[in-house]
Design an enzyme around this catalytic site. Structure first.
Site, PDB file in Angstrom:
ATOM      1  N   GLY A 340       0.843  -1.190   0.172  1.00 39.77           N
ATOM      2  CA  GLY A 340       0.015  -0.040  -0.041  1.00 39.77           C
ATOM      3  C   GLY A 340       0.942   1.325   0.087  1.00 39.77           C
ATOM      4  O   GLY A 340       1.752   1.245   0.830  1.00 39.77           O
ATOM      5  N   THR A 341       0.347   2.272  -0.799  1.00 41.52           N
ATOM      6  CA  THR A 341       1.030   3.605  -1.028  1.00 41.52           C
ATOM      7  C   THR A 341       0.237   4.826  -1.173  1.00 41.52           C
ATOM      8  O   THR A 341      -0.801   4.449  -1.472  1.00 41.52           O
ATOM      9  CB  THR A 341       1.997   3.416  -2.152  1.00 41.52           C
ATOM     10  OG1 THR A 341       1.321   2.713  -3.269  1.00 41.52           O
ATOM     11  CG2 THR A 341       3.203   2.435  -1.953  1.00 41.52           C
ATOM     12  N   THR A 342       0.982   5.702  -1.024  1.00 42.77           N
ATOM     13  CA  THR A 342       0.217   6.947  -1.697  1.00 42.77           C
ATOM     14  C   THR A 342       1.180   8.052  -1.949  1.00 42.77           C
ATOM     15  O   THR A 342       2.339   8.111  -1.771  1.00 42.77           O
ATOM     16  CB  THR A 342      -0.424   7.671  -0.201  1.00 42.77           C
ATOM     17  OG1 THR A 342      -1.436   8.753  -0.660  1.00 42.77           O
ATOM     18  CG2 THR A 342       0.411   8.346   0.636  1.00 42.77           C
TER      19      THR A 342
END
Length: 518
Positions: A340-342
């Protein structure tokens, strides 16, 4: 390059994250101050995706200078605790129509680099005092952030992680206990995180890497089956790297270099599309869709976690310049983390550019006592150990699919982009870049256009392509899934385009994206 009436612009994955950057730009800070403010605020506004206990990358281009990549991703510990003493176990994430197992526990924590990265970037490139830069994040954490539908959705998917310990429940669940869903519209406050950010602003990064925070994190790991020790934190260093540079059309692109793999794989995809004449095909044309899927299939052969064989090596020598082949050899054998990343893109009126992508994996399920943040679970990635867990090399910077990217056109235009989305990062970025470069789309259309992603023999496709072209493509890939609406699955490529007329941009709606022109 922006008009005199503009202070800059930001595209990010949450309104509070984007507004933090905008607030700093309005106050006279530069793009790097604004990126640091957005990064810290994301830890409160997007806590499933961003944490002080994670890591990331900033691709920075000060006005008039060459880009520089700040690698503050996680590092494997210097030693492993015995497997029978390690706190490391699977949980199941519920996506509604599917489930997936992740591994968490104190034995899944790699050495975090995010705080070192924040201080390195601000120290090298920032203009405002750090105490002022962190104020939007401190305010958001202390006063609370309203949970929007996207954050509620992803919080409930990984509810097993955020209910894995009493401290996690108390910190992240608000009024929702185990078995209860988090609802959009609720307020989520992080008083301990606010206090920690305030203390970091006053005491500096040693608080985290040598001081009280380090002591609490190390004590938690040592007593409960984790690998981290004091020397891991004290010895962590930010790496400053020359970005991977590749030409495509009239653009020069700069992305994340080895030891990470994301920028390299995007470059492979661009070279494959260029060599096959993809620029001459219309967007949505059936032949172009087939070519795009075939390019993704070939690019997969270069992926680190696929253990590239001799055929893959021959393909790389045939289709990639010598420097790309050497980069591929450099990343071989490194641990991979793809979760998961932003992403955050920022530009200011002076022409400073910042492309920032960060990750906390899914989180380890524990909270550092009194500090209000959950460390990463990067050592629990399946891609890291294809032959079994706990086989990672010690004291090594992990590689990542994250690929914050900058671009420069011969006519002076500039581009900032990047994406979250695990292993969909490379396909999301490839398609956004092709939309802008080959099809001359404005940023908003380039980001919103339907996407596809190939994983093994499985093709995922968003609705929106011409029916005849789509039917032909799905006929070529019988193992497929068609998504009726744009979906979180296909990444979040928050992007900016700079021209003499000003800054345009788009926050990717798939991941709650927001664009603010300041």
């Amino acid at each position: 390059m922006p008009t005199n009436s503009q202070r800059g612009a930001v595209a990010a994955g949450h309104p509070r994250t984007a507004e933090a950057a905008a607030e700093i730009l309005r106050a006279g800070g530069n793009a790097f101050d604004a990126a640091c403010a957005a990064l810290a605020t994301a830890c409160a506004a997007e806590p499933v995706l961003a944490s002080l206990g994670g890591g990331g990358f900033l691709n920075a281009q000060p006005a008039g200078k060459s880009p520089l990549l700040y690698d503050f991703f996680v590092q494997t510990p210097r030693q492993q605790c015995p497997p029978d003493e390690c706190d490391f176990y699977p949980i199941t994430a519920d996506f509604g129509n599917a489930t997936q197992d992740f591994h968490i526990g104190l034995g899944s924590i790699a050495t975090p680099g995010l705080v070192r990265g924040l201080f390195a970037v601000h120290g090298d490139l920032g203009r405002m005092p750090l105490a002022e830069v962190l104020q939007p994040a401190i305010h958001a954490a202390r006063e609370g952030v309203e949970i929007n539908p996207l954050q509620a959705y992803i919080s409930n998917i990984v509810a097993a992680i955020f209910t894995a310990s009493p401290a996690a429940i108390a910190t992240f669940r608000g009024g929702a206990g185990p078995g209860q869903r988090i609802l959009a519209g609720e307020q989520r406050r992080f008083a301990e995180l606010a206090d920690l950010l305030d203390s970091l602003a006053g005491e500096g990064e040693d608080l985290f890497y040598r001081g009280e925070v380090a002591q609490r994190l190390v004590a938690m790991c040592a007593s409960g089956g984790g690998h981290l020790r004091a020397e891991d934190l004290a010895g962590y260093r930010v790496a400053r790297r020359e970005p991977l540079a590749v030409a495509h059309g009239d653009w020069r692109l700069y992305s994340n270099p080895p030891p990470s793999s994301g920028g390299l794989l995007v470059a492979f995809g661009l070279r494959l599309m260029e060599a096959a004449g993809g620029a001459a095909l219309e967007f949505g044309d059936g032949d172009r869709l087939r070519l795009l899927a075939q390019s993704m299939a070939l690019t997969q052969k270069a992926r680190l976690d696929a253990h590239v064989d001799e055929g893959g090596e021959r393909m790389l020598r045939l289709l990639a310049p010598d420097y790309l082949a050497s980069y591929q050899r450099e990343i071989a054998g490194r641990a991979a983390a793809l979760r998961g990343t932003t992403h955050i893109s920022v530009a200011d009126a002076a022409g400073n550019l910042a492309a920032l992508t960060v990750s906390n994996g899914e989180g380890c399920g524990q909270v550092v006592p009194g500090c209000g943040f959950m460390p990463n679970n990067m050592l629990g990635e399946e891609d890291l150990n294809p032959g079994g867990f706990m086989r990672w090399a010690c004291d090594q910077r992990m590689t990542s699919m994250m690929a914050p990217t900058l671009g420069a056109h011969r006519d002076g235009r500039r581009l900032i982009t990047g994406s979250g989305g695990s292993n969909r990062i490379r396909s999301a970025l490839l398609q956004v870049l092709l939309n802008i470069i080959d099809h001359d789309m404005p940023a908003e259309r380039a980001v919103a256009a339907p996407r596809l992603h190939l994983e093994g023999e499985h093709l995922a496709l968003e609705a929106g392509f011409a029916r005849d072209a789509e039917a032909a493509l799905l006929g070529d890939w019988p193992d497929h899934q068609r998504w009726e609406e744009p979906n979180f699955f296909f990444g979040g490529a928050h992007s900016l385009l700079l021209a003499d007329s000003g800054i345009s941009g788009a926050g990717d709606a798939r991941r709650g994206g927001v664009f603010i022109n300041v």
